[in-house]
Design an enzyme around this catalytic site. Structure first.
Site, mmCIF file in Angstrom:
data_model
loop_
_atom_site.group_PDB
_atom_site.id
_atom_site.type_symbol
_atom_site.label_atom_id
_atom_site.label_comp_id
_atom_site.label_asym_id
_atom_site.label_seq_id
_atom_site.Cartn_x
_atom_site.Cartn_y
_atom_site.Cartn_z
ATOM 1 C CG HIS A 30 -37.914 -50.093 49.317
ATOM 2 N ND1 HIS A 30 -37.105 -51.897 49.974
ATOM 3 C CD2 HIS A 30 -37.937 -51.256 48.405
ATOM 4 C CE1 HIS A 30 -37.082 -52.361 48.897
ATOM 5 N NE2 HIS A 30 -37.478 -51.966 47.875
ATOM 6 C CG HIS A 37 -33.974 -51.456 43.816
ATOM 7 N ND1 HIS A 37 -34.390 -50.316 44.936
ATOM 8 C CD2 HIS A 37 -35.116 -52.085 44.199
ATOM 9 C CE1 HIS A 37 -35.300 -50.629 45.614
ATOM 10 N NE2 HIS A 37 -35.292 -51.671 45.170
ATOM 11 C CD GLU A 91 -35.559 -56.132 42.979
ATOM 12 O OE1 GLU A 91 -34.353 -55.838 42.876
ATOM 13 O OE2 GLU A 91 -36.049 -56.122 43.866
#
Length: 323
Positions: A225, A219, A216
């Site tokens: 992705h 991100h 995470e």
């Protein structure tokens, strides 16, 4: 004469039916519940319709607190005995960390510093930890979140990549898809992690939760992705593993000026023999070669696990939030 208000308070499967004068305060209610459940007033959280924000003890009357006759209340909280168990667990972890630190300080390794810590480094962290107060034992969830916040390897990669996360919190397993493990909201404004089992009767392995956290964190820079994300995520995993390998060799002052020690399990993994090899063949290898092969095995395992995590991540975007 004040009217009487009847309340039904549920706590861990038991229902307590109470009758109090309408001019009673929330403090009176908390004190009565302490006698019934052994949960101290300041450890109680009362959940009901239109309950005051924060749920703190106050001198509001029951009527002022929007509690009507027949209201149903859900209470969460831990007894002093349970809290003592948590404190004992944290004390044991501190003792373990102290042993590792002492061993590291005694290691015959020259300590070096590559730069000076700056005030700006303190912004690269989790600014707030928020366990879900409506779930059982939020204090235990806070222990896990605090462990992630204080994880030296995680602190290292966050400073290295200038990651800043507003809120680190947990996912409620019963309100999300069964496979969902983590979620990054608005490129690091909030990161949510699955900490608990679906039945709320335990917590997931820390090592797995930390790998989800690395996913995470990636991100924060890349939403989708795609290949760029996979490269960054692999880099984070590699940096965590390499950091703990270096820590296993002895203390290191990295550019932040902090001293880092390895997690006990990772220390064992990085200093043991390579799986699948015979002890006789490894004796002829150099220490550095054994460590390199061990690190390679760890990274290969992480790569396979990351493929699984990618399918169970709630964060995805059509493009990168940061170039």
């Amino acid at each position: 004469m004040a009217d009487t208000i009847s309340l039904v308070v549920s706590y861990r499967g038991a229902q307590h039916r109470l009758a109090l004068p309408s001019d009673s305060t929330l403090r009176d209610l908390h004190n009565m519940l302490e006698e019934l459940t052994s949960v101290p007033p300041d450890m109680q959280k009362l959940l009901y319709r239109n309950s005051p924000k924060g749920g703190s003890i106050s001198d509001l009357t029951l009527q002022e607190a929007h509690l009507k006759d027949g209201a149903k209340i859900q209470m969460v909280g831990s007894t002093l005995e349970e809290l003592g168990g948590l404190q004992a667990k944290e004390a044991e972890e501190r003792k373990r960390d102290g042993i590792l630190r002492e061993r590291a300080l005694k290691a015959p390794v020259k300590v070096r510093s590559t730069a000076t810590a700056s005030i700006s480094d303190h912004q690269y962290r989790f600014h707030e930890l928020v366990p879900l107060s409506h779930l059982p034992n939020p204090e235990s969830a806070l222990v896990v979140l605090r462990r992630l916040q204080n994880d030296k390897a995680i602190q290292h990669v966050m400073r290295l990549h200038k990651f800043s996360v507003g809120v680190l919190t947990e996912l409620d397993p019963r309100t999300v898809d069964s496979g969902l493990q983590g979620l990054n909201v608005n490129a690091g404004a909030e990161i949510k992690l699955r900490l608990r089992t679906d039945s709320y009767d335990g917590f997931l392995a820390y090592s797995r939760v930390r790998r989800v956290l690395c996913h995470e964190l990636a991100h924060n820079l890349v939403g989708a992705h795609d290949e760029k994300f996979r490269e960054l995520n692999s880099q984070l995993n590699r940096e965590v593993a390499e950091f703990e390998r270096a820590a296993a060799e002895g203390t290191r002052h990295l550019y932040t000026g902090d001293v880092y020690e390895p997690d006990m399990l990772e220390t064992v993994a990085l200093t043991s023999h390579v799986l699948g090899g015979s002890s006789g063949s490894l004796q002829s290898d150099s220490v550095e070669e054994r460590r390199r092969r061990t690190l390679e095995a760890v990274l290969n395992r992480l790569k396979k696990e990351e493929e699984e995590l990618e399918n169970n991540c709630g964060t995805a975007g059509p493009s990168d939030p940061v170039a």
